[in-house]
Scaffold this motif. Structure first.
Motif, short mmCIF file in Angstrom:
data_model
loop_
_atom_site.label_atom_id
_atom_site.label_comp_id
_atom_site.label_asym_id
_atom_site.label_seq_id
_atom_site.Cartn_x
_atom_site.Cartn_y
_atom_site.Cartn_z
N VAL A 47 0.77 -1.04 0.25
CA VAL A 47 -0.42 0.36 -0.28
C VAL A 47 1.11 1.78 -0.44
CG1 VAL A 47 -1.96 0.92 1.33
CG2 VAL A 47 -1.84 -1.40 1.54
N PRO A 48 0.79 2.08 -1.33
CA PRO A 48 1.86 3.41 -1.25
C PRO A 48 1.53 4.29 0.15
CG PRO A 48 0.10 3.09 -2.97
CD PRO A 48 0.51 1.45 -2.73
N LEU A 49 2.00 4.91 0.51
CA LEU A 49 1.27 6.16 1.30
C LEU A 49 1.90 7.45 1.19
CD1 LEU A 49 1.58 4.56 5.22
CD2 LEU A 49 -0.32 4.30 3.24
N LEU A 50 1.35 8.10 0.56
CA LEU A 50 1.91 9.51 0.78
C LEU A 50 2.45 9.95 1.70
CD1 LEU A 50 -1.76 11.80 -0.69
CD2 LEU A 50 0.68 10.71 -2.08
N HIS A 51 1.96 9.94 2.79
CA HIS A 51 2.91 10.59 4.68
C HIS A 51 2.74 8.99 5.54
CE1 HIS A 51 1.78 14.42 2.49
NE2 HIS A 51 0.85 14.18 2.81
N HIS A 52 4.19 8.87 5.72
CA HIS A 52 3.96 8.11 6.46
C HIS A 52 3.93 8.20 7.85
CE1 HIS A 52 5.47 4.36 9.06
NE2 HIS A 52 5.01 3.68 8.65
N GLU A 53 3.01 7.87 9.29
CA GLU A 53 3.13 7.98 10.02
C GLU A 53 3.83 8.82 11.08
OE1 GLU A 53 -1.16 7.06 12.64
OE2 GLU A 53 -1.91 6.06 10.36
N GLU A 54 4.92 7.07 10.78
CA GLU A 54 5.93 7.96 12.05
C GLU A 54 7.42 8.96 11.34
OE1 GLU A 54 7.80 3.72 12.37
OE2 GLU A 54 5.51 3.64 13.40
N ASP A 55 7.43 9.02 10.30
CA ASP A 55 8.42 9.43 9.75
C ASP A 55 8.30 10.31 8.85
OD1 ASP A 55 8.50 7.72 7.67
OD2 ASP A 55 9.65 7.13 7.95
N ARG A 71 5.88 5.81 2.25
CA ARG A 71 6.57 4.93 1.48
C ARG A 71 5.87 3.91 1.27
NH1 ARG A 71 8.66 4.30 7.57
NH2 ARG A 71 7.67 2.11 7.69
N VAL A 72 5.48 2.75 1.06
CA VAL A 72 5.30 1.06 0.94
C VAL A 72 5.48 0.91 2.08
CG1 VAL A 72 5.16 -0.39 -0.88
CG2 VAL A 72 5.64 2.08 -2.14
N VAL A 73 3.73 0.25 2.37
CA VAL A 73 3.29 -0.30 3.46
C VAL A 73 2.87 -1.73 3.25
CG1 VAL A 73 4.09 1.62 4.97
CG2 VAL A 73 2.13 0.53 4.49
N GLY A 93 -1.78 -2.78 7.83
CA GLY A 93 -3.83 -1.64 7.74
C GLY A 93 -4.44 -3.06 8.39
N PRO A 94 -5.51 -3.34 8.11
CA PRO A 94 -6.10 -3.13 6.80
C PRO A 94 -6.89 -1.56 6.61
CG PRO A 94 -7.74 -4.60 7.59
CD PRO A 94 -6.58 -4.60 7.93
N VAL A 95 -7.06 -1.09 7.95
CA VAL A 95 -7.41 0.25 8.34
C VAL A 95 -6.56 1.31 8.39
CG1 VAL A 95 -8.75 1.34 10.16
CG2 VAL A 95 -9.02 -0.89 9.77
N PHE A 96 -6.36 2.14 7.39
CA PHE A 96 -6.23 3.60 7.62
C PHE A 96 -6.19 4.21 7.22
CE2 PHE A 96 -3.69 -0.07 4.77
CZ PHE A 96 -1.76 0.86 5.60
N ARG A 97 -5.70 6.00 7.76
CA ARG A 97 -5.97 7.18 7.87
C ARG A 97 -6.23 7.49 6.13
NH1 ARG A 97 -2.36 10.16 11.63
NH2 ARG A 97 -2.75 11.80 10.28
N ALA A 98 -7.50 8.07 5.51
CA ALA A 98 -7.67 8.16 4.40
C ALA A 98 -6.56 8.51 3.55
CB ALA A 98 -9.15 8.31 3.77
N GLY A 99 -6.14 10.08 4.46
CA GLY A 99 -5.75 10.72 3.57
C GLY A 99 -3.92 10.35 3.58
#
Lengths: 277, 262
Positions: free
Chosen positions: B229-237, B241-243, B249-255
């Protein structure tokens, strides 16, 4: 051999099949496995392949992961300490797009405290797709092993992971052994195609007979070189078949996707059945 | 080294089955898994030795049944060979179950108006989520949608337990846009177009949105890196990131999700 055999038991996890180690540790103590082999680490982080990465095939899986990994720095900073904390005997799998990158990653990981062995991935089935140095000939495999061996401290075992290709496995195993490999791992997923034609690798029970043939050939031709067998091992009987033809140890890979306790179950069964020959 | 709340791998048993519309509902005995699950958790099941990949199923309900403390209900939509195999299981059949897996839905800290959008079988975790939200004094508005009536899930039960329920067959986008206007938090479970419709509407309205993102899983346990799952912004850094869908997940913050690259 440059160092002592670091594996306390005959069952290891296979590269790319144990996550970061933390995930596998949810299902069994990593200290109970002979070793934990990491996914292949490259110098810099790689995001991995776009599109579908794994599909089922009859009794197997075809994968095109594209060597997604966090790179040397993040591996050394985060994953290696966590693996050691979990009690794993760590085998760092390495790959690169050039001889120079292989050598650099080998230097960085081979000198890291807590790395017991390096497994040089010479057999990425989708090398072109993953951007890995293309190794087609035994002399190319030997060149990579020599480059990795050069700066490796004593005591760190160097394993060369080859293809289960019965027509080439003996000469490749011989070439890498002469170049400084302490043992060979036979073998990786076999080159295959994803349904859309992209290069990938076929693993699982579908390729077990191919691996068994290749392991037998390598054992016969190179009596002085330990062979670690890998390819479609799902249960204790499969592991015994490879040990019976002379493999020194086995790696369990795709089976973990089907049952995350598979490696631990096989290790326990072999231990209960007495010392493998 | 198992943490007390980590996933378990057990040989379970099918306790009961029923057909509801296009779905097959299975009740599984899988000791220890139900007790640990939260709305949004899922399980992975094996479908015979020749199929190496697992099949991931949302945990629909956890309830005592037949002398068992916490049985699991799962909803199967027969599509491929694995799901058809599951749908054909009879009571008494053994099945290997791993779970609970994944990061479940996060609950609001303060009471908030919650919109829950569930599509087809993927609406499975939402009634349990609605129950949790009600315990936290959150008003719940539930939109259940499906391409056709046979694939709507839980309509009768939802009407018994949730004050505001809308049912939509066909394209849910207009209903989603209308409902988001009066919500503080959006939870969505369904196909990618539906998740994206929720994400876009929530972003436009400036409200937070969580999506239960289904990807094609192989191991479902974080071992194989097959569910990127490609993320625009990773919560930690903060960086892209590709997670992994199954463990990150499978639950992600949509943004956070890079929908364009998905």
């Amino acid at each position: 051999m440059s160092g002592d055999w670091p594996f306390s038991g005959p069952v290891l996890s296979a590269s790319g099949c144990g996550g970061t180690g933390r995930e596998l540790a949810s299902y069994g103590d990593l200290a109970d496995l002979g070793g934990f082999v990491t996914r292949s680490i490259t110098l810099h982080a790689r995001p991995g392949a776009r599109g579908e990465r794994i599909v089922e095939s009859p009794s197997g899986l075809v994968n095109a992961i594209g060597l997604q990994n966090p790179g040397v720095e993040a591996f050394l900073g985060e994953e290696l300490p966590a693996l050691l904390e979990l009690g794993a005997t760590v085998v760092a799998s390495i790959a690169g797009h050039s001889l120079g990158e292989y050598a650099e990653v080998s230097r960085a990981l081979g000198r890291a405290a807590g790395v017991s062995a390096l497994e040089v991935n010479l057999s990425a089935p989708d090398a072109s797709g993953a951007g890995v140095f293309d190794i087609r000939e035994p002399f190319q495999a030997a060149g990579v092993v020599a480059a990795c061996r050069r700066d490796l401290p004593g005591g760190v075992l160097l394993l060369a992971k080859l293809r289960s290709d019965a027509s080439r496995v003996v000469e490749t195993a011989r070439a890498v052994t002469e170049a400084g490999a302490d043992a060979v791992v036979v073998g990786n997923a076999v080159p295959a195609a994803m349904p859309d034609g992209r290069p990938g690798g076929l693993s699982g029970p579908a390729i077990r007979p191919l691996a068994l043939r290749s392991v037998s050939l390598a054992v016969e031709a190179l009596p002085g070189t330990p062979v670690i067998a890998c390819g479609g091992i799902m249960d204790p009987a499969d592991a015994r078949a490879f040990l019976d033809v002379g493999a020194r140890a086995v790696q369990v890979g795709s089976a973990l996707f089907h049952d995350p306790t598979a490696a631990h179950r096989i290790a326990a069964a072999l231990a209960a059945g007495g010392e493998p020959r | 080294m198992s943490t007390p709340l980590g996933p378990l791998h057990v040989t379970g048993e099918v306790l009961a089955t029923k057909t509801v519309g296009a779905h097959r509902h299975l009740t599984l005995v899988a000791p220890g898994i139900g007790e640990r699950s939260r709305p949004g958790s899922f399980v992975a099941v094996s479908t015979g030795e020749a199929r190496l990949a697992r099949r991931a199923l949302w945990i629909h309900r956890v309830r005592p049944m037949g002398g068992h403390r916490a049985t699991l209900d799962v909803v199967v939509e027969p599509r491929g060979s694995g799901s058809r195999w599951l749908a054909g299981l009879a009571p008494g059949a053994a099945v290997d179950v791993t779970g609970p897996l994944g990061r479940p839905f996060a609950l609001p800290r303060e009471p908030a108006r919650c919109l829950l959008v569930g599509e087809g079988y993927a609406a499975a975790p939402l009634l349990a989520l609605a129950e949790r939200l009600r315990q936290r004094a959150c008003p719940v508005h539930l939109v259940l949608c499906a391409p056709d009536e046979s694939r709507l899930l839980d309509v009768l039960e939802a009407r018994r337990s949730v004050a505001q329920v809308d049912v939509v067959t066909g394209d849910p986008q207009a209903a989603i846009a209308a409902a988001v206007a009066s919500a503080d938090v959006v939870y969505s479970a369904g196909s990618v177009p539906t998740l994206r419709a929720c994400a876009d509407a929530a972003a436009a309205a400036g409200v937070s949105c969580q999506v239960a993102l289904e990807r094609h899983l192989t191991c479902a346990t974080g071992l194989c890196s097959g569910c990127p799952v490609p993320l625009l912004h990773h919560e930690e850094d903060g960086g892209p990131r590709v997670v992994r869908d199954c463990v990150d997940g499978p639950v992600f913050r949509a943004g956070l999700v890079d929908w364009e690259s998905l």
